[in-house]
Design a protein around this motif. Structure first.
Motif, mmCIF file in Angstrom:
data_model
loop_
_atom_site.group_PDB
_atom_site.id
_atom_site.type_symbol
_atom_site.label_atom_id
_atom_site.label_comp_id
_atom_site.label_asym_id
_atom_site.label_seq_id
_atom_site.Cartn_x
_atom_site.Cartn_y
_atom_site.Cartn_z
ATOM 1 N N ASP A 109 0.826 4.806 0.539
ATOM 2 C CA ASP A 109 0.016 5.891 1.091
ATOM 3 C C ASP A 109 0.926 6.957 1.705
ATOM 4 O OD1 ASP A 109 0.895 4.596 3.344
ATOM 5 O OD2 ASP A 109 -1.038 3.659 3.795
ATOM 6 N N THR A 110 0.365 7.805 2.509
ATOM 7 C CA THR A 110 1.146 8.924 3.046
ATOM 8 C C THR A 110 2.380 8.463 3.833
ATOM 9 O OG1 THR A 110 -0.821 10.306 3.109
ATOM 10 C CG2 THR A 110 1.026 10.972 4.512
ATOM 11 N N GLY A 150 -7.924 -0.423 -9.198
ATOM 12 C CA GLY A 150 -8.031 0.755 -8.349
ATOM 13 C C GLY A 150 -6.866 1.712 -8.541
ATOM 14 N N VAL A 151 -5.680 1.161 -8.686
ATOM 15 C CA VAL A 151 -4.485 1.986 -8.887
ATOM 16 C C VAL A 151 -4.575 2.718 -10.219
ATOM 17 C CG1 VAL A 151 -1.999 1.871 -9.287
ATOM 18 C CG2 VAL A 151 -3.018 0.562 -7.412
ATOM 19 N N ARG A 184 -1.274 -2.557 -4.221
ATOM 20 C CA ARG A 184 -2.718 -2.659 -3.978
ATOM 21 C C ARG A 184 -3.399 -1.303 -3.869
ATOM 22 N NH1 ARG A 184 -4.091 -6.341 0.958
ATOM 23 N NH2 ARG A 184 -3.545 -4.353 1.926
ATOM 24 N N HIS A 185 -2.631 -0.273 -3.497
ATOM 25 C CA HIS A 185 -3.273 1.005 -3.178
ATOM 26 C C HIS A 185 -2.301 2.146 -3.446
ATOM 27 C CE1 HIS A 185 -6.099 3.613 -1.071
ATOM 28 N NE2 HIS A 185 -5.107 4.088 -0.369
ATOM 29 N N LEU A 186 -2.845 3.256 -3.920
ATOM 30 C CA LEU A 186 -2.006 4.408 -4.273
ATOM 31 C C LEU A 186 -2.779 5.682 -3.997
ATOM 32 C CD1 LEU A 186 0.079 4.824 -7.467
ATOM 33 C CD2 LEU A 186 -1.887 6.305 -7.165
ATOM 34 N N THR A 187 -2.123 6.671 -3.404
ATOM 35 C CA THR A 187 -2.801 7.925 -3.072
ATOM 36 C C THR A 187 -2.105 9.097 -3.758
ATOM 37 O OG1 THR A 187 -1.480 8.442 -1.122
ATOM 38 C CG2 THR A 187 -3.371 6.974 -0.804
ATOM 39 N N SER A 188 -2.586 10.298 -3.459
ATOM 40 C CA SER A 188 -2.023 11.493 -4.091
ATOM 41 C C SER A 188 -0.565 11.702 -3.687
ATOM 42 C CB SER A 188 -2.848 12.720 -3.730
ATOM 43 O OG SER A 188 -2.770 12.993 -2.345
ATOM 44 N N ARG A 234 -7.218 3.399 -11.909
ATOM 45 C CA ARG A 234 -8.327 4.366 -11.857
ATOM 46 C C ARG A 234 -7.849 5.683 -11.260
ATOM 47 N NH1 ARG A 234 -11.710 6.186 -8.047
ATOM 48 N NH2 ARG A 234 -13.814 6.794 -8.651
ATOM 49 N N THR A 235 -7.089 5.596 -10.165
ATOM 50 C CA THR A 235 -6.583 6.815 -9.518
ATOM 51 C C THR A 235 -5.694 7.599 -10.465
ATOM 52 O OG1 THR A 235 -6.673 5.720 -7.366
ATOM 53 C CG2 THR A 235 -5.282 7.682 -7.541
ATOM 54 N N ASP A 279 0.843 -1.199 0.000
ATOM 55 C CA ASP A 279 0.000 0.000 0.000
ATOM 56 C C ASP A 279 0.877 1.246 0.000
ATOM 57 O OD1 ASP A 279 -2.022 -1.803 0.223
ATOM 58 O OD2 ASP A 279 -2.461 -1.386 2.320
#
Lengths: 108, 151
Positions: free
Chosen positions: A23-24, A84-85, A53-57, A87-88, A21
């Motif tokens: 994230d921040t 999901g990744v 699995r996950h990605l943020t700004s 899509r972001t 993941d």
């Protein structure tokens, strides 16, 4: 899930394999490894996102800065992005400056 | 039933926040994409509070619940007043990366990831609520359906 970013070089290609993941709290690890990849002055930069699995700004910021630091002719290739990744990334519109691929360049 | 959690407003609390959201998504049996969107919005909103909200140590309170048709998460803080619904979208989304500012994307992502994002300021607290609609399977008309009792 713990985030890892493993950098290796294959000829003039820098390959950064991301897992877990992003994230921040983990963005600094990504930024450090991305800077190492850029410092190697690759002909192309491959991000293997198969196990991400996950990605943020926070991660997107690193991608934006990387694109600005690398020469225009050096492509950033994203391999195996999960739904999901991807899509972001597309939502923010940075997909137009990156290349999506199902497999690493050179893989059969 | 509404779940609640209170944590220090520090990056060290991030794991607990994400576990809170994971538990709700799991309870709601959300599809991966919906769970991802709920987590993304929570990530971005909490990051914003941790990064810009508090000048002094503060706390973050999370509430959330699974309703028949939706899952919601409420983020409550006592930081400076801030309405995430009023922040304009980044102006350069259509420009190439080489011409873009790196920041300002988190709240845009939060707003677009969920089905609803609302804000109110009440008794010195920022109260931000995000909602994702559940995909309720079609009911078999031959099976009697009893809606959940209120409360």
């Amino acid at each position: 899930m713990t985030f890892t970013a493993d950098l290796c070089h294959e000829d003039r290609t820098a390959v950064l394999t991301l897992t877990g993941d992003l994230d921040t709290p983990s963005a600094q690890v990504f930024q450090d490894q991305m800077q190492r990849a850029i410092n190697g002055q690759p002909d192309r930069l491959v991000l293997d996102l198969t196990a991400l699995r996950h990605l943020t700004s926070a991660a997107v910021r690193v991608l934006v800065v990387a694109r600005q630091k690398l020469a225009d002719e050096v492509p950033i290739i994203l391999v195996g992005a999960q739904t999901g990744v991807e899509r972001t990334i597309r939502l923010i519109g940075i997909d137009r400056s990156l290349v999506f691929s199902d497999a690493r360049p050179g893989d059969r | 039933m509404t779940q609640r959690m209170r944590v220090p407003a520090t990056v060290d609390s991030f794991h607990d926040v994400i576990q809170f959201v994971h538990a709700l998504a799991s309870e709601a049996n959300l599809a991966d994409d919906l769970a991802h969107r709920l987590r993304l919005a929570t990530d971005e909103l909490v990051t914003n509070v941790l990064t810009h909200g508090y000048a002094l140590p503060g706390e973050l309170e999370l509430e959330g619940a699974v309703d028949p048709d939706r899952v919601w998460v409420r983020i409550v803080d006592t930081a400076v007043p801030f309405d995430p619904t009023l922040v304009p979208d980044p102006p350069d989304l259509d420009r190439p990366l080489s011409e873009r500012a790196p920041g300002g994307l988190g709240l845009f992502l939060a707003r677009t990831a969920v089905d609803d994002l609302s804000y109110r300021r009440c008794r010195g607290r920022n109260i931000t609520t995000i909602t994702v609609r559940r995909e309720v399977p079609d009911l078999d008309p031959s099976v009697p359906h009893h809606p959940p009792r209120p409360g």
